[in-house]
Design an enzyme around this catalytic site. Structure first.
Site, PDB file in Angstrom:
ATOM      1  N   GLY A 213       0.907  -1.374   0.044  1.00 46.23           N
ATOM      2  CA  GLY A 213      -0.416  -0.141   0.177  1.00 46.23           C
ATOM      3  C   GLY A 213       1.167   1.692   0.186  1.00 46.23           C
ATOM      4  O   GLY A 213       2.462   1.306  -0.220  1.00 46.23           O
ATOM      5  N   ASN A 214       0.356   2.394   0.411  1.00 49.22           N
ATOM      6  CA  ASN A 214       0.964   3.440   0.183  1.00 49.22           C
ATOM      7  C   ASN A 214       0.347   4.509   1.344  1.00 49.22           C
ATOM      8  O   ASN A 214      -1.203   3.827   1.673  1.00 49.22           O
ATOM      9  CB  ASN A 214       0.762   4.692  -0.676  1.00 49.22           C
ATOM     10  CG  ASN A 214      -0.349   5.000  -2.252  1.00 49.22           C
ATOM     11  OD1 ASN A 214      -1.258   6.011  -1.280  1.00 49.22           O
ATOM     12  ND2 ASN A 214      -0.673   3.673  -2.462  1.00 49.22           N
ATOM     13  N   ARG A 215       0.631   5.397   1.727  1.00 47.89           N
ATOM     14  CA  ARG A 215      -0.237   6.592   2.510  1.00 47.89           C
ATOM     15  C   ARG A 215      -0.616   8.180   2.252  1.00 47.89           C
ATOM     16  O   ARG A 215      -0.708   8.200   2.963  1.00 47.89           O
ATOM     17  CB  ARG A 215       1.535   7.415   3.196  1.00 47.89           C
ATOM     18  CG  ARG A 215       2.638   6.365   3.928  1.00 47.89           C
ATOM     19  CD  ARG A 215       3.819   7.793   3.500  1.00 47.89           C
ATOM     20  NE  ARG A 215       3.665   9.026   4.380  1.00 47.89           N
ATOM     21  CZ  ARG A 215       4.272   9.810   4.382  1.00 47.89           C
ATOM     22  NH1 ARG A 215       5.237   9.559   3.242  1.00 47.89           N
ATOM     23  NH2 ARG A 215       4.125  10.605   5.182  1.00 47.89           N
TER      24      ARG A 215
END
Ligand code: PMT
Length: 405
Positions: A213-215
C-alpha cells in the site's frame, strides 16, 4: 452528458425550528434536505425543545445541536453556525420569532445566529389564523420580505386545538423548493456534469494479514469531490480505503485494489465529462494472493513476486472522447519534469504536481502545495494552502477547460 443538477448537493443548510405544534414536521424536513444532498445543522428555540428534542435532529443529521450561546467553549456558536450556512430555513416560524427577526432582537442562540446570517433566508410561518393575520405579524413579514427573505406559506388547513384556517406550515416539498430557489442554480460549467473523482491509496493484498500500500489518506480526493459537488457536479467518488466520512451529495464507491478501482471507473466513464484522479494507485500487486497467512519463516515473504497493475489514467487517456482528464503526480525530485512527462504519456488535459517529500504537503496532511500544468502550455503555481482551497483551484481550471469544449 448534462443532467439537471441538484442545487442543494454539497450545500450546508441551517434549519431553525421554533416552538409550535408543527415543530414535529421539521424532523421530516431535515430528512428531505439530507436526501437532496445537503448537510443540515439544526437549531432549536427553547420553546421548540418542548415539542421536539435535540436528540431527534442529532440522530438525523449527525450533527450536535447546541442549545445556547455559551454551550461550546471552543467556538462562539452563533458566529460559527451563521458563517458555515449556505442557506438558512426557519420552519416552523412562530409569530414571536418573526417579530424578533424583523426587529433584530438577539437574546438567545437562535436570534443571535439569525442576526449574523449573511446567506439566503427562507421563513415558513406556522401559527393560528388570528396571529398570522394580526397587523403586527403582517408588518413584520413585510419587513422580512423587503430584506429579501423568502416567505413560504402558511397554508390553509387543520391547526392546533381542532381549528381550521390559514396558518398551517407549508408542505415539506414547498419548503424544500423554496430553499432550492433561495440557493439558486449553480452557474458553474460543472453544474449537471458527471464527474468521477478517485481518492486514497489502493491496497494490494498479499495474504489475509498483509498488503502492499501507500500513505494516501484520501483527503485530497475527498476535497475535490466535495468541491465539484458544491459547484453542482454529479460526482462519483471512487475511494480506496480511508478513514474519512462519505461526503454529502456524492455517490461513493468503496474499493480496495487498483483492479477494483479500474473496473468501477471503466463502468462509469462513458457518461463522464470530467475525471480527476487524486488516488495513489499501487503500480504493482503481488502476483499471487495467499488465502492463508504466510509464515514468517517460510521464506515466501522475502521473495514476493509482483506484477504490474493497469494504468487506469493512461487507459482513459487513450479513449478520451472529449472528456476533461486531470491527473495528480506525487513527486520528490524533478517534480515538474516528471509531471510533464506523465501529462503527455497519459493524454491528460491537466496534471497537478505535488511534492510528497515536505511535511506540509502531499500525503495525509490537510495542506498541500502544487504546480498545475495544462496540456495547452498553461502553468499555475499554488503555494502552501489547504487541500480544500487547492481543490477549488483545480475545479476553476476544470471549469475553464469545460468552457473551451
Ligand atoms: O490522499 P492524501 O493523503 O490527501 O494525499 C494526496 C496525494 C499526495 C495522494 C495526491 O495529491 C496525489 O498526488 N495523488 C496521485 C498519486 C500518484 O499515484 O501519483 P503517480 O505519479 O504515481 O500517478 C500519476 C497519476 O496516474 C495519478 O493521477 C494516479 O491516480 C494515476 N495512476 C497511477 C498509476 C496507475 N496504475 N493508475 C493510475 O490511474
Amino acid at each position: 452528458m448534462t443532467v439537471a443538477p441538484e442545487v442543494l448537493a454539497g450545500r450546508h443548510v441551517l434549519l431553525v425550528v421554533s416552538g409550535g405544534i408543527a415543530a414535529y414536521k421539521s424532523a421530516n424536513l431535515a430528512r428531505a434536505l439530507l436526501r437532496a444532498g445537503a448537510s443540515v445543522q439544526a437549531l432549536l428555540t427553547a420553546a421548540a425543545g418542548k415539542f421536539v428534542g435535540p436528540a431527534t435532529f442529532e440522530g438525523l443529521t449527525g450533527r450536535h445541536v447546541p442549545l445556547d450561546v455559551f454551550s461550546d467553549t471552543g467556538q462562539v456558536p452563533h458566529i460559527h453556525l451563521a458563517r458555515e450556512a449556505d442557506v438558512a430555513v426557519f420552519a416552523p416560524t412562530t409569530a414571536n420569532l418573526i417579530a424578533k427577526l424583523a426587529v433584530g432582537i438577539a437574546d438567545d442562540l437562535v436570534t443571535s445566529t439569525a442576526l449574523m446570517l449573511d446567506c439566503p433566508i427562507v421563513v415558513a410561518p406556522a401559527m393560528h389564523t388570528e396571529m398570522w393575520r394580526h397587523a403586527a405579524t403582517q408588518a413584520n413579514v413585510a419587513t422580512l420580505r423587503r430584506r429579501g427573505v423568502r416567505i413560504v406559506g402558511p397554508d390553509d388547513g387543520p391547526l392546533a386545538a381542532g381549528d381550521v384556517g390559514e396558518g398551517r406550515l407549508a408542505e415539506e416539498s414547498a419548503i424544500v423548493d423554496a430553499v432550492r430557489a433561495a440557493v439558486g442554480p449553480s452557474d458553474s460549467p460543472l453544474a449537471g456534469r458527471r464527474v468521477i473523482v478517485s481518492a486514497g491509496g489502493t491496497r494490494e493484498p498479499i495474504d489475509p494479514v498483509r498488503f502492499v500500500g501507500n500513505r494516501s489518506s484520501g483527503k485530497m480526493g475527498y476535497a475535490l469531490a466535495r468541491e465539484a459537488a458544491r459547484r453542482g457536479g454529479r460526482v462519483d467518488l471512487v475511494a480506496a480505503p480511508n478513514h474519512l466520512d462519505d461526503p454529502v451529495g456524492v455517490r461513493v464507491h468503496h474499493v480496495e485494489t487498483a483492479e477494483q478501482m479500474r473496473s468501477v471507473i471503466v463502468s462509469l466513464v462513458d457518461d463522464a465529462d470530467v475525471v480527476m484522479k487524486a488516488a495513489a494507485v499501487a503500480d504493482f500487486r503481488p502476483a499471487q494472493y495467499s488465502d492463508r497467512k504466510i509464515k514468517k519463516d517460510s521464506g515466501d515473504l522475502a521473495q514476493i513476486k509482483l506484477v504490474e497493475n493497469p494504468d487506469i489514467l493512461a487507459e482513459l487517456g487513450a479513449r478520451k472522447a472529449g472528456r476533461v482528464l486531470v491527473g495528480f503526480a506525487a513527486e520528490t525530485d524533478l517534480a515538474e519534469d516528471h509531471g510533464r512527462e506523465k501529462l503527455r504519456r497519459k493524454g491528460l488535459d491537466l496534471i497537478v504536481v505535488n511534492r510528497v517529500d515536505m511535511a506540509d504537503a502531499g500525503f495525509s496532511v490537510d495542506t498541500n502545495r502544487a504546480v498545475l500544468i495544462r496540456a495547452d502550455g498553461g502553468r499555475r503555481e499554488v503555494p502552501l494552502t489547504t487541500k480544500d482551497r487547492l481543490a477549488g483551484v483545480v475545479c476553476d481550471e476544470v471549469e475553464e477547460l469545460l468552457a473551451q469544449r
